[in-house]
Write a protein that holds these residues in place. Structure first.
Motif, PDB file in Angstrom:
ATOM      1  N   ALA A 136       0.937  -1.203  -0.022  1.00 41.18           N
ATOM      2  CA  ALA A 136      -0.117  -0.083  -0.026  1.00 41.18           C
ATOM      3  C   ALA A 136       0.812   1.197   0.139  1.00 41.18           C
ATOM      4  N   ASP A 137       2.067   1.217   0.845  1.00 39.61           N
ATOM      5  CA  ASP A 137       2.767   2.207   0.879  1.00 39.61           C
ATOM      6  C   ASP A 137       3.658   2.349  -0.349  1.00 39.61           C
ATOM      7  N   GLY A 138       4.071   1.458  -1.097  1.00 37.97           N
ATOM      8  CA  GLY A 138       4.708   1.536  -2.380  1.00 37.97           C
ATOM      9  C   GLY A 138       3.682   2.033  -3.340  1.00 37.97           C
ATOM     10  N   LEU A 139       2.666   1.619  -3.310  1.00 38.65           N
ATOM     11  CA  LEU A 139       1.442   2.109  -4.276  1.00 38.65           C
ATOM     12  C   LEU A 139       1.159   3.618  -4.298  1.00 38.65           C
ATOM     13  N   ARG A 140       1.135   3.973  -2.964  1.00 36.74           N
ATOM     14  CA  ARG A 140       0.702   5.529  -2.826  1.00 36.74           C
ATOM     15  C   ARG A 140       2.047   6.172  -3.216  1.00 36.74           C
ATOM     16  N   ARG A 141       3.124   5.860  -2.823  1.00 31.50           N
ATOM     17  CA  ARG A 141       4.474   6.728  -3.314  1.00 31.50           C
ATOM     18  C   ARG A 141       4.673   6.825  -4.888  1.00 31.50           C
ATOM     19  N   ALA A 142       4.091   5.465  -5.562  1.00 33.59           N
ATOM     20  CA  ALA A 142       4.405   5.255  -6.881  1.00 33.59           C
ATOM     21  C   ALA A 142       3.609   6.368  -7.685  1.00 33.59           C
ATOM     22  N   ALA A 158      13.074  -4.630 -12.752  1.00 40.27           N
ATOM     23  CA  ALA A 158      13.804  -5.762 -12.179  1.00 40.27           C
ATOM     24  C   ALA A 158      15.052  -5.226 -11.360  1.00 40.27           C
ATOM     25  N   LEU A 159      15.483  -3.979 -11.523  1.00 38.38           N
ATOM     26  CA  LEU A 159      16.736  -3.709 -11.002  1.00 38.38           C
ATOM     27  C   LEU A 159      16.066  -3.008  -9.401  1.00 38.38           C
ATOM     28  N   ALA A 160      14.952  -2.132  -9.701  1.00 40.61           N
ATOM     29  CA  ALA A 160      14.467  -1.561  -8.829  1.00 40.61           C
ATOM     30  C   ALA A 160      14.084  -2.461  -7.779  1.00 40.61           C
ATOM     31  N   THR A 161      13.405  -3.523  -8.240  1.00 43.61           N
ATOM     32  CA  THR A 161      12.828  -4.478  -7.318  1.00 43.61           C
ATOM     33  C   THR A 161      14.304  -5.123  -6.456  1.00 43.61           C
ATOM     34  N   SER A 162      15.121  -5.234  -7.152  1.00 42.93           N
ATOM     35  CA  SER A 162      16.040  -6.193  -6.548  1.00 42.93           C
ATOM     36  C   SER A 162      16.707  -5.103  -5.529  1.00 42.93           C
ATOM     37  N   GLN A 163      16.758  -3.809  -5.757  1.00 40.33           N
ATOM     38  CA  GLN A 163      17.293  -2.769  -4.823  1.00 40.33           C
ATOM     39  C   GLN A 163      16.365  -2.431  -3.693  1.00 40.33           C
ATOM     40  N   GLY A 164      15.278  -2.912  -3.840  1.00 35.42           N
ATOM     41  CA  GLY A 164      14.165  -2.879  -2.957  1.00 35.42           C
ATOM     42  C   GLY A 164      13.467  -1.339  -2.698  1.00 35.42           C
ATOM     43  N   ASP A 165      13.745  -0.680  -4.121  1.00 35.01           N
ATOM     44  CA  ASP A 165      12.962   0.414  -4.323  1.00 35.01           C
ATOM     45  C   ASP A 165      11.621   0.250  -5.010  1.00 35.01           C
ATOM     46  N   PHE A 166      10.659  -0.094  -4.156  1.00 35.86           N
ATOM     47  CA  PHE A 166       9.434  -0.676  -4.570  1.00 35.86           C
ATOM     48  C   PHE A 166       8.630   0.603  -5.043  1.00 35.86           C
ATOM     49  N   PRO A 167       8.518   1.697  -4.670  1.00 35.49           N
ATOM     50  CA  PRO A 167       7.586   2.672  -5.144  1.00 35.49           C
ATOM     51  C   PRO A 167       8.346   3.146  -6.566  1.00 35.49           C
ATOM     52  N   LEU A 168       9.457   3.093  -7.006  1.00 37.01           N
ATOM     53  CA  LEU A 168      10.061   3.122  -8.389  1.00 37.01           C
ATOM     54  C   LEU A 168       9.476   1.924  -9.127  1.00 37.01           C
ATOM     55  N   ALA A 169       9.790   0.685  -8.577  1.00 35.59           N
ATOM     56  CA  ALA A 169       9.328  -0.307  -9.366  1.00 35.59           C
ATOM     57  C   ALA A 169       7.767  -0.383  -9.648  1.00 35.59           C
ATOM     58  N   ILE A 170       7.150  -0.020  -8.847  1.00 38.31           N
ATOM     59  CA  ILE A 170       5.554  -0.311  -9.008  1.00 38.31           C
ATOM     60  C   ILE A 170       5.309   1.025  -9.875  1.00 38.31           C
ATOM     61  N   ALA A 171       5.802   2.085  -9.721  1.00 41.64           N
ATOM     62  CA  ALA A 171       5.468   3.429 -10.888  1.00 41.64           C
ATOM     63  C   ALA A 171       5.833   2.810 -12.054  1.00 41.64           C
TER      64      ALA A 171
END
Lengths: 331, 232
Positions: free
Chosen positions: B3-9, B191-204
């Motif tokens: 939810a947090d990731g989605l909001r920030r995305a 793929a990169l953002a997910t492996s780095q834990g940057d979920f907001p960017l990955a989701i966006a």
């Protein structure tokens, strides 16, 4: 106009067509009759240049078609209307205009010409309909109009009357005859012998891939009952032994060249012998004699002048006509 | 976390984050270029295989259909070997540029364009060709008439090729190298953002990719609908 020599065509081992010579002079309507599967459509496709024959040469206006350039030039002057013609998915009017576009033509007054050819086949009220929403008969008429529009020197039509009703058939026949008068050579195929006789100037039978000229004499339209092999049927006043597996309405033809005329009946393998009386003797203008005999109905026989002299035939002579069952042709 | 990731995305998307925008634009540029080139090669090949009779035509069709299922990492590896400095095409210095991704995607998408084109023109009523021929059309206009008849199926081929290129990740990663601002496409960035834990960017980025993929599919659906309607 269009002529073919030594044509042989087939698929894999099977030879489906073997035509030593066929000519279509300009301004004439040549009809090909024959049962389904006799090779009529194949012959027309070969003549149209969309199917390349295994052997043989086609020539247009005396020039043989050899190279690709010849073939393209010939295709621009020969048009084929298939039995089930295809209209493109656009309006009828657009279909006709598209035919001109396919040829790279942008004629002035195309609209008027399109209206004229549609009127010729009684299809002017179809102009705004979608091509693919038409009935079979309507599609055929529009396809004939499209063929008229491109003004071919040779017009080939595969069973053009098959889906048309009586009125449309009359209309189409008249339109074709008028179109032939402009100097176009027309060749049409039909399984209806009478229709073909009515509209054509020359008639050929195509049976098992071979051509045979047909004369309008000695024809019987009968309804053939189911059955197979050798059997006896009624053709007018005659009880005729034939060999056929067909049934339903057919035309039976006794070729004047296939009938033997004699003074007396003779013992032989001939299945059909009809006694009668000579009612007419005339020269056929090609060095042969036409003898008409009444055997319950009038039958025409073609013989040589020497045969006429040997038999001593005169009007009123009693004769016997003999026809082999195998020689009775059925269309 | 989701939810947090989605909001920030969504915040990133709404504010038009330059990083997200840059990656999306690069992705589209790669995908469009690769699709155009793939169709430029694939459509004529498919047309030829689908309409002409020649010796080895069956083999050609089989090769095309096999190429459809070619593993993307194998294509990545092959293109890498070709473009590597010591490779046969090393002199162009294309490896780890966006053009390298284009090359790999063309290799992947051209067979799709070709196979679907072949299927499309094979499905055209043979009377179309015969009718055009007997009306006196030159060869190229006959082809045009066949293509016109198959137009919806041909557009489908293009759209499917585009979808494939847009969603591809393995080959893009291998030959592009996922270099920021240069070869980082939507898929490799996710793929990169997910492996780095940057979920907001990955989701966006994922949402952008999904939106593009959805657009492609809606387009495809519409085209196929038209195609079937045209067949009746």
């Amino acid at each position: 106009m269009l002529a073919i020599r030594d044509l042989e065509h087939g698929y894999s081992e099977r030879t489906v067509l073997s035509v030593p010579a066929l000519e279509m002079p300009e301004g004439t309507i040549t009809a090909l009759v024959g049962p389904n599967g006799a090779g009529k459509s194949t012959l027309l496709r070969v003549l149209a240049g969309v199917e390349r024959p295994r052997r043989g040469t086609l020539s247009l206006a005396g020039k043989p078609i050899r190279t690709r350039a010849d073939a393209l030039a010939a295709r621009r002057q020969i048009t084929l209307v298939e039995q089930h013609p295809l209209l493109f998915d656009m309006s009828v009017r657009a279909n006709l205009a598209y035919a001109l576009k396919l040829r790279g033509e942008r004629p002035r007054a195309a609209g008027t010409r399109i209206r004229d050819v549609l009127a010729l086949v009684g299809a002017e009220q179809l102009a705004d309909r979608q091509g693919r929403s038409l009935s079979g008969g309507e599609t055929q008429r529009v396809a004939v109009a499209r063929a008229f529009l491109v003004q071919p020197r040779v017009l080939l039509l595969d069973e053009p009357l098959s889906a048309a009703d009586r009125t449309a058939r009359g209309l189409l026949g008249t339109a074709l005859q008028r179109f032939a008068q402009t100097g176009t050579a027309i060749c049409l195929s039909s399984h209806l012998l009478e229709e073909a006789f009515r509209w054509s100037s020359r008639l050929f039978a195509l049976v098992e891939g071979r051509l045979d000229s047909v004369t309008p004499e000695n024809l019987f339209r009968i309804d053939l009952p189911p059955g197979s092999g050798s059997r006896t049927v009624r053709a007018g006043p005659l009880a005729l032994t034939i060999v056929s597996d067909r049934e339903g309405p057919v035309t039976i033809a006794l070729s004047p060249d296939d009938i033997v005329i004699s003074r007396q009946a003779f013992a032989s393998s001939v299945r059909n012998q009809f006694p009668g009386r000579v009612t007419g003797i005339s020269d056929d203008g090609r060095g042969h004699i036409r003898v008409t005999a009444d055997v319950g109905t009038e039958i025409v026989v073609r013989i040589t002048p020497s045969a006429l002299a040997d038999l001593g035939l005169e009007i009123g002579t009693n004769v016997v006509l003999s026809v082999k069952a195998m020689a009775v042709r059925i269309f | 976390m989701l939810a947090d990731g989605l909001r920030r995305a969504l915040t990133l998307l709404v504010h038009g984050d330059p990083e997200v925008l840059g990656i999306a634009v690069l992705s589209l540029r790669v995908a469009l270029t690769a699709t155009v080139l793939a169709c430029f090669v694939g459509v004529p090949v498919g047309f030829a295989v689908g309409t002409t009779r020649f010796r080895g035509r069956r083999v050609a069709l089989t090769v095309l259909n096999t190429a459809l299922a070619f593993p993307t990492v194998i294509v990545g590896l092959l293109v890498w070997l070709l473009l590597a400095r010591e490779g046969p095409l090393g002199g162009f210095g294309l490896l780890y540029t966006w053009w390298a991704i284009v090359v790999a995607e063309v290799v992947l998408a051209a067979p799709i364009a070709a196979a679907l084109t072949a299927a499309a023109v094979q499905g055209v009523d043979p009377r179309v060709r015969r009718t055009a021929l007997t009306l006196g059309a030159p060869a190229w206009r006959v082809h045009l008439a066949v293509a016109r008849e198959a137009r919806f199926a041909l557009l489908t081929a293009v759209v499917v090729a585009f979808g494939r290129v847009l969603a591809e990740v393995g080959a893009a990663m291998m030959v592009g190298g996922n270099i920021r601002h240069q070869t980082r496409t939507l898929t490799t960035a996710v793929a990169l953002a997910t492996s780095q834990g940057d979920f907001p960017l990955a989701i966006a980025l994922g949402l952008v990719l999904l939106a593009l993929a959805l657009t492609v599919n809606v387009l495809l659906h519409m085209l196929q609908g038209r195609g079937y309607a045209g067949d009746t």
